[in-house]
Write a protein that holds these residues in place. Sequence first.
Motif, short mmCIF file in Angstrom:
data_model
loop_
_atom_site.label_atom_id
_atom_site.label_comp_id
_atom_site.label_asym_id
_atom_site.label_seq_id
_atom_site.Cartn_x
_atom_site.Cartn_y
_atom_site.Cartn_z
N LEU A 93 -5.56 -5.98 -3.75
CA LEU A 93 -5.74 -4.77 -4.55
C LEU A 93 -7.01 -4.01 -4.20
O LEU A 93 -7.11 -2.80 -4.47
CB LEU A 93 -5.74 -5.11 -6.04
N GLU A 94 -7.96 -4.68 -3.58
CA GLU A 94 -9.19 -4.00 -3.15
C GLU A 94 -8.91 -2.95 -2.09
O GLU A 94 -9.67 -1.99 -1.95
CB GLU A 94 -10.19 -5.04 -2.62
N SER A 95 -7.80 -3.12 -1.36
CA SER A 95 -7.47 -2.16 -0.29
C SER A 95 -6.35 -1.20 -0.69
O SER A 95 -5.87 -0.43 0.14
CB SER A 95 -7.06 -2.93 0.97
N ASP A 128 -4.80 1.98 -2.82
CA ASP A 128 -5.17 3.21 -3.52
C ASP A 128 -4.34 3.29 -4.80
O ASP A 128 -3.17 3.64 -4.77
CB ASP A 128 -4.88 4.42 -2.63
N THR A 129 -4.95 2.94 -5.92
CA THR A 129 -4.22 2.91 -7.19
C THR A 129 -3.93 4.32 -7.73
O THR A 129 -3.27 4.46 -8.75
CB THR A 129 -5.01 2.11 -8.24
N SER A 180 0.81 -1.22 0.00
CA SER A 180 0.00 0.00 0.00
C SER A 180 0.84 1.26 0.00
O SER A 180 0.47 2.27 -0.59
CB SER A 180 -0.93 -0.01 1.22
N GLU A 182 -2.48 -12.82 -11.64
CA GLU A 182 -3.41 -13.30 -10.61
C GLU A 182 -3.56 -14.81 -10.68
O GLU A 182 -4.10 -15.43 -9.75
CB GLU A 182 -4.75 -12.59 -10.76
N SER A 202 -5.69 -10.24 -6.10
CA SER A 202 -6.98 -9.60 -6.36
C SER A 202 -7.63 -9.07 -5.09
O SER A 202 -8.19 -7.97 -5.08
CB SER A 202 -7.92 -10.57 -7.07
N SER A 203 -7.54 -9.82 -3.98
CA SER A 203 -8.14 -9.36 -2.73
C SER A 203 -7.32 -8.21 -2.12
O SER A 203 -7.89 -7.28 -1.55
CB SER A 203 -8.26 -10.52 -1.73
#
Length: 315
Positions: A106-108, A110-111, A86, A96, A103-104
């Motif tokens: 990347l949900e958290s 901030d891209t 992060s 992936e 994948s999980s």
Amino acid sequence: MILMNRKKRIGIVSLFSILLIVAVGCGNQEDAQPESNKLNVVTTFYPMYDFTKNIVGDKAEVTLLLEAGTDTHSYEPSAKEVAAISNADVFIYNSEEMEVWVSSVLESIDTESTVVVNASEGVSFLEATEGADEHESEEHQDEVDPHIWLDPVLAQEEVSNIQAGLIAADPENEEVYETNAKVYNEKLEALNQEFETAFNGATKRTFVTQHAAFAYLANRYNLEQVSIAGISTEEEPSPAKLAELQDYVEDEGINYIYYAEISSSQIAETLANETGVELEILNPIEGITTEDQEKGIDYIKAMENNLTALQKSIN
């Protein structure tokens, strides 16, 4: 009066000490500043780390999440490792299909502040059964094989994808990244030519391996991989499959069975003992130890060692 002077002296010494600490601290911060200004890049496992290091040169700090010996297929990042991703400027992973946990995570992430690079972008994956012929376990027929880095041509595509991500995060050093990636891809193409030359005209093109990691390499050079187990290093073959493979090894005149140092060689040893053939190492390059790196072992050297090992079977 004497007491007052002593207090004053103590006070002056203390003040001087504080000022000295502050000055040294500031000096250290100035010395460390160039390091803190560098791009912070987090990579998942060794090939991604090595490819990235060759592209960035001294323009970035590159860290590796998975230590050598870690089973990449079953790995789960800790909270500390998720935090490192992060906080990174760039996060680089293979796919992936390989790092199934990405994948999980990347949900958290901030891209907007972390550039995420899927190094396999645009690559067509093989099904797990391709390149491993009819001996591949039926229960894994729907799996995708993620080991694309073991094909030197596809490795070049990964390098180009990583280069693009680094430039997106750090456009000021675009020229450096482009130049370094071009030089490294030329080395990978030379590696590809080594493999093509070595296997050109070979009439015996089959090799038997414990871990079904080499389908892309086999596909690239028109070889046939026969695997004892499947994609996962934890998978074990049934007694019936081992018996079938024993017949295959004896009937086809196989002289070597390959295994990876990072996983147990017990299954390969069992088949080798039953058939009287020799064991040889074939490295999937999922992890190179620090000691090996200090000896000059990197992706290209490990692949050259794989070529030497395969030439014992492919002739």
